[in-house]
Design a protein around this motif. Structure first.
Motif, PDB file in Angstrom:
ATOM      1  N   GLU A 103      21.237  23.850  11.648  1.00  0.00           N
ATOM      2  CA  GLU A 103      22.032  22.825  10.988  1.00  0.00           C
ATOM      3  C   GLU A 103      21.147  21.771  10.319  1.00  0.00           C
ATOM      4  N   MET A 104      19.960  21.533  10.908  1.00  0.00           N
ATOM      5  CA  MET A 104      19.003  20.598  10.314  1.00  0.00           C
ATOM      6  C   MET A 104      18.416  21.155   9.026  1.00  0.00           C
ATOM      7  N   CYS A 105      18.042  22.429   9.067  1.00  0.00           N
ATOM      8  CA  CYS A 105      17.369  23.034   7.916  1.00  0.00           C
ATOM      9  C   CYS A 105      17.843  24.477   7.763  1.00  0.00           C
ATOM     10  N   PRO A 106      18.902  24.715   7.010  1.00  0.00           N
ATOM     11  CA  PRO A 106      19.444  26.073   6.849  1.00  0.00           C
ATOM     12  C   PRO A 106      18.486  27.033   6.149  1.00  0.00           C
ATOM     13  N   GLU A 107      17.484  26.496   5.426  1.00  0.00           N
ATOM     14  CA  GLU A 107      16.616  27.358   4.629  1.00  0.00           C
ATOM     15  C   GLU A 107      15.459  27.962   5.403  1.00  0.00           C
ATOM     16  N   ALA A 108      15.273  27.582   6.675  1.00  0.00           N
ATOM     17  CA  ALA A 108      14.222  28.189   7.498  1.00  0.00           C
ATOM     18  C   ALA A 108      14.742  29.489   8.107  1.00  0.00           C
ATOM     19  N   HIS A 109      13.838  30.276   8.682  1.00  0.00           N
ATOM     20  CA  HIS A 109      14.210  31.552   9.303  1.00  0.00           C
ATOM     21  C   HIS A 109      14.059  31.399  10.825  1.00  0.00           C
ATOM     22  N   SER A 156      10.409  19.520  13.359  1.00  0.00           N
ATOM     23  CA  SER A 156      10.869  19.307  11.982  1.00  0.00           C
ATOM     24  C   SER A 156      10.813  20.582  11.134  1.00  0.00           C
ATOM     25  N   PRO A 157      11.725  21.544  11.385  1.00  0.00           N
ATOM     26  CA  PRO A 157      11.714  22.796  10.616  1.00  0.00           C
ATOM     27  C   PRO A 157      11.873  22.546   9.120  1.00  0.00           C
ATOM     28  N   MET A 158      11.121  23.284   8.319  1.00  0.00           N
ATOM     29  CA  MET A 158      11.103  23.127   6.861  1.00  0.00           C
ATOM     30  C   MET A 158      11.548  24.428   6.179  1.00  0.00           C
ATOM     31  N   PRO A 159      12.055  24.338   4.950  1.00  0.00           N
ATOM     32  CA  PRO A 159      12.500  25.547   4.230  1.00  0.00           C
ATOM     33  C   PRO A 159      11.402  26.614   4.168  1.00  0.00           C
ATOM     34  N   GLY A 160      11.797  27.827   4.463  1.00  0.00           N
ATOM     35  CA  GLY A 160      10.876  28.958   4.377  1.00  0.00           C
ATOM     36  C   GLY A 160      10.071  29.201   5.638  1.00  0.00           C
ATOM     37  N   GLU A 161      10.066  28.255   6.582  1.00  0.00           N
ATOM     38  CA  GLU A 161       9.278  28.439   7.803  1.00  0.00           C
ATOM     39  C   GLU A 161       9.944  29.422   8.758  1.00  0.00           C
ATOM     40  N   ARG A 162       9.115  30.022   9.604  1.00  0.00           N
ATOM     41  CA  ARG A 162       9.598  30.900  10.661  1.00  0.00           C
ATOM     42  C   ARG A 162       9.555  30.126  11.978  1.00  0.00           C
ATOM     43  N   PHE A 163      10.694  30.042  12.639  1.00  0.00           N
ATOM     44  CA  PHE A 163      10.860  29.211  13.830  1.00  0.00           C
ATOM     45  C   PHE A 163      11.344  30.109  14.967  1.00  0.00           C
ATOM     46  N   ILE A 164      10.639  30.102  16.109  1.00  0.00           N
ATOM     47  CA  ILE A 164      11.048  30.932  17.250  1.00  0.00           C
ATOM     48  C   ILE A 164      11.272  30.081  18.488  1.00  0.00           C
ATOM     49  N   ASP A 165      12.311  30.433  19.253  1.00  0.00           N
ATOM     50  CA  ASP A 165      12.588  29.826  20.556  1.00  0.00           C
ATOM     51  C   ASP A 165      12.392  30.922  21.596  1.00  0.00           C
ATOM     52  N   CYS A 166      11.355  30.773  22.427  1.00  0.00           N
ATOM     53  CA  CYS A 166      11.056  31.762  23.466  1.00  0.00           C
ATOM     54  C   CYS A 166      11.827  31.401  24.735  1.00  0.00           C
ATOM     55  N   GLY A 167      12.814  32.233  25.068  1.00  0.00           N
ATOM     56  CA  GLY A 167      13.726  31.904  26.157  1.00  0.00           C
ATOM     57  C   GLY A 167      14.860  31.086  25.576  1.00  0.00           C
ATOM     58  N   SER A 168      15.538  31.652  24.582  1.00  0.00           N
ATOM     59  CA  SER A 168      16.454  30.880  23.735  1.00  0.00           C
ATOM     60  C   SER A 168      17.817  30.618  24.333  1.00  0.00           C
ATOM     61  N   GLY A 169      18.136  31.207  25.501  1.00  0.00           N
ATOM     62  CA  GLY A 169      19.423  30.943  26.131  1.00  0.00           C
ATOM     63  C   GLY A 169      20.580  31.295  25.213  1.00  0.00           C
TER      64      GLY A 169
END
Length: 572
Positions: A148-154, A125-138
């Motif tokens: 698309e769920m939360c455009p305001e996160a990084h 559940s990504p939230m505005p302002g959060e930093r979100f990483i995908d390790c091995g992002s393909g």
């Protein structure tokens, strides 16, 4: 994003070119999409100019992307500019955008399935302002959905494969999502100052089946990372090294989701590392996913693990193996399935509960949910399988070259029994002939009435040997040869193990990371019924009658197949 009536990636592929690799195809689709997006202003330009402008437009996002496109559209380009423009003009903006979002690897089956992606994102559940990483992002499918769920996160992605990384960059640039992709080893990220603990949310559908030692050989950064970070004996499975990376990626209040093999959740060799994770409070929940959810990439059982800091009260376990829609060996998790899993994650019930650290300790820190949640089977006169075993041994482990040397076409009365020679509880009557069987291999020969149980594979195969006087049958190394005592009829036991109840008992005993394996010690511990001999013989007689019936149908089928093959050549 949906395709319109004209669209569809398969149609675009067939129109575009026939000999391109998936990477080339995807790049061409991206170029066509860029042309389409730019057509209002430059629709009247020469096709070569339009394509060059599109390449330049896309190439601004990254030097690696620019180089990749330059190679594709250079002197040796395998598709003309006119054809690319024609593709852009034939398909709608939405159709091409949908193809960009699909990506080649989603179609090939190596991307995280959409149902699993939806589940992971619902948990994170990504939230505005959060930093979100995908390790091995393909190719960035999960990060695109998260954006698309939360455009305001990084959003950040780390991908070691440069071609895949380029595709992800293209997608992000075309869609204007501003996802920050890094091309490199995900472990090397955390050698950079300030990376550890700098993310609020993390995800990884990391490579499976990599032993930790092999992972260290392939990645110096991984070896150094685990050497510095762990506080336990090094794990056997690479899955736990990746899970440790996710823990290191997030801050104290962060959440991470990893997708690991089912075997890593319960194998004995990783018990110490699982204990360490539980003791540190790093595991919040585990969800056993249905087998086949990653088919055709792999069909084994997988587990979603929810990681974080400070959880010392217990681990939430969820059994979701009963969910999903079967579609030709592939299991799809739909919206309702995801909703049901989230409901199970939120409250106790038939398919979910919280295990205390003490309960986990009693079970070697086994994190496989069905072990604790599967329905208790009603078995009459229950006993352990080991109570009726006189001797148990594995068959002979012969190399292919050794077996080739032994086989012959003459019927010598000596035969070889392989795993494929057992079908529907029946041993083939046409076993390969052997020149002879060395006396040293005698202990691997099957006796009349022995119970045969397969060591590998799922479902487990079971059969009773019928060996004629004077003959010898050498069993392969993937079979257990079980000589039973006189307390049980072998056909009665085979009937039970072939039943739905017996199959569940065997399935629960199977272990393994990428290959399903039934260990001898686990086989001896499964529960079996041991009814009075009169009842056993009654069941055995009915079971043998059904085997005879199956055999008759098989012979009729073989005869019919032979007749079909001869129909054309028959005289009219």
């Amino acid at each position: 994003m949906k395709f319109d009536g004209k669209g569809g990636l398969k149609v675009i592929k067939s129109r575009l070119l026939s000999k391109a690799t998936w990477n080339e195809l995807y790049s061409y689709i991206c170029i066509a999409y860029a042309i389409k997006a730019d057509e209002g202003e430059n629709g009247g330009l020469d096709p070569d100019v339009r394509v060059r402008r599109a390449c330049e437009y896309l190439g601004r996002c990254d030097e690696a992307v620019k180089t990749h496109l330059a190679e594709l559209m250079g002197e040796n380009q395998s598709i003309s500019a006119e054809k690319l423009v024609a593709v852009a003009n034939t398909y709608s903006h939405d159709a091409l955008e949908g193809a960009v979002n699909m990506g080649p690897f989603a179609v090939a089956g190596a991307e995280t399935p959409r149902g699993v992606t939806s589940l992971a994102l619902a948990i994170l559940s990504p939230m505005p302002g959060e930093r979100f990483i995908d390790c091995g992002s393909g190719t960035g499918s999960l990060l695109t959905s998260a954006r698309e769920m939360c455009p305001e996160a990084h959003y950040f992605g780390a991908e070691i494969d440069q071609a895949v990384y380029v595709e992800a960059k293209l997608k992000s640039f075309i869609l204007g999502y501003g996802i920050d992709y890094i091309n490199g080893d995900m472990f090397s990220l955390f050698e950079q100052e300030g990376q550890s603990g700098s993310y609020d949310k993390a995800f990884s559908n990391y490579p499976w089946g990599i032993p930790a030692t092999q992972l260290y050989k392939g990645s110096a950064a991984a070896k150094e990372f685990d050497k510095v970070k762990n506080g336990y004996n090094r794990p056997v499975s690479g899955d736990w090294v990746f899970n440790r990376l996710l823990i290191d990626a997030i801050g104290e209040d962060g959440t991470a989701v990893g997708i690991m093999t089912g075997g890593s959740a319960f194998n004995s060799v990783d018990a110490k590392v699982r204990k360490h994770f539980v003791d540190q409070g790093w595991i919040r929940a585990v969800i056993a996913l249905p087998e086949g959810v990653f088919y055709p990439y792999v069909s084994i059982g997988t587990t979603l693990v929810v990681l974080g800091h400070g959880n010392t009260g217990g681990v939430r376990i969820v059994d979701a193996t009963d969910l999903g829609t079967d579609e030709r060996r592939m299991v799809n998790l739909g919206e309702e399935d995801v909703g049901e899993i989230l409901a199970r994650l939120a409250s106790d019930g038939k398919h979910s509960r919280t295990l205390t650290p003490a309960e986990l300790a009693e079970n070697e820190y086994n994190l496989y949910a069905p072990r604790y949640l599967r329905e208790k089977l009603q078995i009459p006169c229950p006993k352990q399988f080991g109570d009726v075993v006189e001797t148990m041994t594995r068959g002979a482990s012969l190399k292919a070259s050794e077996l080739d040397e032994l086989t012959c076409t003459e019927d010598t009365g000596a035969y070889y029994l392989g795993l494929s020679d057992i079908q529907d509880g029946i041993i083939s009557v046409q076993l390969p002939c052997l020149k002879s069987i060395d006396p040293k291999l005698g202990k691997y020969c099957v006796r009349n009435g022995d119970l045969l149980v397969s060591k590998t594979g799922s479902p487990i195969k079971v059969a009773v040997a019928e060996v004629a006087d004077g003959n010898k049958v050498l069993a392969c190394g993937n079979l257990y040869i079980v000589h039973l005592n006189d307390r049980v009829d072998p056909y009665y036991l085979a009937a039970y193990l072939s039943s739905s109840t017996g199959a569940k008992e065997l399935s629960a005993a199977i272990k393994g990371t990428l290959v399903s394996t039934l260990n001898a010690s686990d086989l001896k511990q499964i529960t079996i019924p041991l009814e009075p001999m009169e009842r056993q013989q009654e069941v055995a007689a009915r079971y043998r009658a059904k085997l005879d019936e199956i055999q008759v149908y098989k012979l009729k089928l073989e005869k019919a197949r032979a007749e079909v093959a001869d129909i054309f050549s028959e005289e009219g």
